[in-house]
Design an enzyme around this catalytic site. Structure first.
Site, PDB file in Angstrom:
ATOM      1  N   GLY A 174       8.956   9.080   3.074  1.00 60.91           N
ATOM      2  CA  GLY A 174       8.335   7.958   2.712  1.00 60.91           C
ATOM      3  C   GLY A 174       7.904   8.094   1.130  1.00 60.91           C
ATOM      4  N   GLY A 198       6.614   5.045  -1.001  1.00 59.69           N
ATOM      5  CA  GLY A 198       5.263   4.068  -0.667  1.00 59.69           C
ATOM      6  C   GLY A 198       4.235   4.555  -1.626  1.00 59.69           C
ATOM      7  N   GLN A 199       3.204   3.615  -1.381  1.00 58.29           N
ATOM      8  CA  GLN A 199       2.088   3.698  -2.490  1.00 58.29           C
ATOM      9  C   GLN A 199       1.571   5.148  -2.779  1.00 58.29           C
ATOM     10  OE1 GLN A 199      -0.128   0.635   0.078  1.00 58.29           O
ATOM     11  NE2 GLN A 199      -0.952   0.088  -1.957  1.00 58.29           N
ATOM     12  N   LEU A 200       1.386   5.692  -1.537  1.00 58.48           N
ATOM     13  CA  LEU A 200       0.806   7.412  -1.575  1.00 58.48           C
ATOM     14  C   LEU A 200       1.988   8.174  -1.951  1.00 58.48           C
ATOM     15  CD1 LEU A 200      -1.192   9.516  -1.512  1.00 58.48           C
ATOM     16  CD2 LEU A 200      -0.795   9.484   1.139  1.00 58.48           C
ATOM     17  N   ASP A 206      13.469   8.624   1.297  1.00 57.77           N
ATOM     18  CA  ASP A 206      12.999   7.393   1.802  1.00 57.77           C
ATOM     19  C   ASP A 206      14.184   6.459   2.168  1.00 57.77           C
ATOM     20  OD1 ASP A 206      11.582   4.609   1.832  1.00 57.77           O
ATOM     21  OD2 ASP A 206       9.903   5.833   0.807  1.00 57.77           O
ATOM     22  N   TYR A 251      -1.135   0.374  15.179  1.00 53.03           N
ATOM     23  CA  TYR A 251      -1.428   1.496  14.059  1.00 53.03           C
ATOM     24  C   TYR A 251      -2.251   2.275  14.278  1.00 53.03           C
ATOM     25  CZ  TYR A 251      -2.033   3.215   9.248  1.00 53.03           C
ATOM     26  OH  TYR A 251      -2.178   3.719   7.911  1.00 53.03           O
ATOM     27  N   LYS A 299      -1.670   6.572  15.213  1.00 56.68           N
ATOM     28  CA  LYS A 299      -2.622   7.600  14.299  1.00 56.68           C
ATOM     29  C   LYS A 299      -2.957   8.273  15.439  1.00 56.68           C
ATOM     30  CE  LYS A 299      -0.938   6.528  10.372  1.00 56.68           C
ATOM     31  NZ  LYS A 299       0.147   7.412   9.724  1.00 56.68           N
TER      32      LYS A 299
HETATM   33  N1  SER Z   1      -4.770   1.256   4.467  1.00 58.16           N
HETATM   34  C1  SER Z   1      -4.452   1.273   5.692  1.00 58.16           C
HETATM   35  C2  SER Z   1      -4.023  -0.092   6.311  1.00 58.16           C
HETATM   36  O1  SER Z   1      -4.808  -0.775   5.869  1.00 58.16           O
HETATM   37  C3  SER Z   1      -5.600   2.035   6.826  1.00 58.16           C
HETATM   38  O2  SER Z   1      -5.110   3.151   6.776  1.00 58.16           O
HETATM   39  O3  SER Z   1      -3.076  -0.289   7.121  1.00 58.16           O
END
Ligand code: SER
Length: 318
Positions: free
Chosen positions: A8, A11-13, A34, A141, A145
Site C-alpha cells: 500500500g 496510499g496517503q500514509l 502497491d 472497516y 480492524k
Molecule cells: N481515516 C480513516 C477513515 O476515515 C479512519 O481510520 O477511514
C-alpha cells in the site's frame, strides 16, 4: 542485507512513510509495493506491483529482496469499505492474515499494521476514549480492524511474531489526495481553500473527530517500530492521539490565514460513520510505553499545510 517491504506504498500514509524510511535506511533498502503506479512522493528506490492477496507473489518478493520487516498498509478505508463490504473484508483481513502467516513461516523480524479509531463504536465513551474502552464497531472497516488487532495479538502470543500496531485517527496530509476515508474531508478542505474555492463538507459543522498531521503519524510509526520489544505492552494496537477538531473548527483555523474561505455543510452517509466514532482519544499507554508525543496542534498544522500545499502542487495562487 535485510530490507523493508511496504504494501500500500502509494496510499496517503504509504507514500510519506516510504519516503521517510528511505531517508533513514537508504533508497534500496525499502521496497515499495502497491496495485497502483508508483509516485514521485515515495522517493527513488525499488518498486514492485503487488496485490497482497497473491500469496505466491508476496512470498517471492520477500525472498527476492531478503525482507526482514514489513509495513503492511494495503487496505480500503472506511467510506469505500462501507460501499464494498465483502471486498473490504477480503482485502483488509485476508491481506493481514497472509502477511502474519508469512512472518511466522519466515521468522521475519518485525511487522507493522495500522488499526484505527474505527474499532470503537457508539457505546464507547466519546471524549478521551480510553485504550480499553468497549470495542463494538459499527462499520465493516472497524470490524476488520478489530479482528485484525486480535489476530496480531494472537500471532504475537502464540508464535512470537513481533507485530506492532497503532489505532490511527484521521491522518491529514497535503501531498496526497483523499483516499476514501470519513476523516478525509479534512484533507480535501485544504485543497479547496488554497484554490479559492468554496468547500462542501459531507459532515456537520460540529462533528469533532480525532485527527493527526501526517508528520506526526510518520514519527509515531517509526518511533513504535524502533522501540525495544520489551517496552511494547500492548500487542493489539495502541491508541494514539494528537488533535481533535470539527469541520467548523478547522474552518476557523483556515480563515485565520484565508479570511475569505467559505464552507457549506451537506452531510451524507458518512455522517453516520463519523457519529459512531470517538471525538477524542486517551493515549496514556503509548506515551508511557514508548514516549509518544505529537508536535502539531490544529493551528500549526493548518499554517504548515496552507504554506506548503501550493508550493508542493505548484499552484498559481497569486
Ligand atoms: N481515516 C480513516 C477513515 O476515515 C479512519 O481510520 O477511514
Amino acid at each position: 542485507m535485510k530490507r523493508i517491504l511496504i504494501t500500500g506504498a502509494c496510499g496517503q500514509l504509504g507514500s510519506e512513510l516510504t519516503a521517510e524510511l528511505r531517508n533513514i535506511h537508504g533508497n534500496n533498502q525499502v521496497i515499495a509495493t502497491d496495485v497502483s503506479e508508483p509516485n514521485s512522493l515515495m522517493g527513488e528506490g525499488p518498486f514492485e506491483y503487488l496485490d497482497v492477496l497473491d500469496n505466491r507473489r508476496t512470498e517471492a518478493i520477500i525472498d527476492q529482496y531478503n525482507i526482514e520487516t514489513i509495513y503492511h498498509l494495503a487496505a480500503l478505508l472506511s467510506a469505500t469499505a462501507e460501499k464494498n463490504i465483502h471486498t473490504a473484508w477480503d482485502l483488509n483481513m485476508g491481506g493481514l492474515l497472509k502477511i502474519l502467516e508469512l512472518a511466522k513461516e519466515k521468522s521475519l523480524k518485525k511487522i507493522f499494521w495500522p488499526s484505527s479509531i474505527a474499532v470503537f463504536g457508539p457505546d464507547a465513551p466519546k471524549i478521551r476514549t480510553p485504550q480499553t474502552a468497549a470495542c463494538n464497531p459499527a462499520t465493516v472497516y472497524g470490524i476488520s480492524k478489530l479482528a485484525g488487532e486480535q489476530w496480531c495479538a494472537y500471532y504475537y502470543n502464540k508464535f512470537g511474531v513481533d507485530v506492532r500496531s497503532l489505532r490511527y485517527p484521521g491522518l491529514i496530509g497535503y501531498k496526497s489526495l483523499p483516499g476514501g476515508g470519513t476523516t478525509d474531508y479534512a484533507v480535501d478542505i485544504f485543497h479547496k481553500a488554497v484554490r479559492g474555492e468554496e468547500f462542501i463538507c459531507f459532515l456537520k459543522k460540529d462533528t469533532a473527530l480525532p485527527m493527526m498531521y501526517m508528520a506526526d503519524a510518520v514519527k509515531a510509526t517509526i518511533d513504535l517500530m524502533q522501540a525495544p520489544a520489551e517496552s511494547i505492552t500492548i500487542r493489539t494496537s495502541y491508541n494514539i492521539s494528537a488533535i481533535s477538531f470539527s469541520p467548523g473548527e478547522v474552518t476557523t483555523a483556515i480563515q485565520n490565514d484565508i479570511p475569505e474561505f467559505k464552507i457549506r455543510y451537506e452531510p451524507d452517509h458518512r455522517q453516520q460513520i463519523a457519529d459512531s466514532w470517538p471525538m477524542s482519544i486517551d493515549d496514556t499507554p503509548a506515551r508511557a510505553d514508548w514516549g509518544w508525543e505529537p508536535s502539531y496542534n490544529l493551528q500549526s498544522m493548518t499554517d504548515d499545510i496552507l504554506r506548503e500545499l501550493p508550493l508542493f502542487w505548484k499552484l498559481d495562487t497569486a
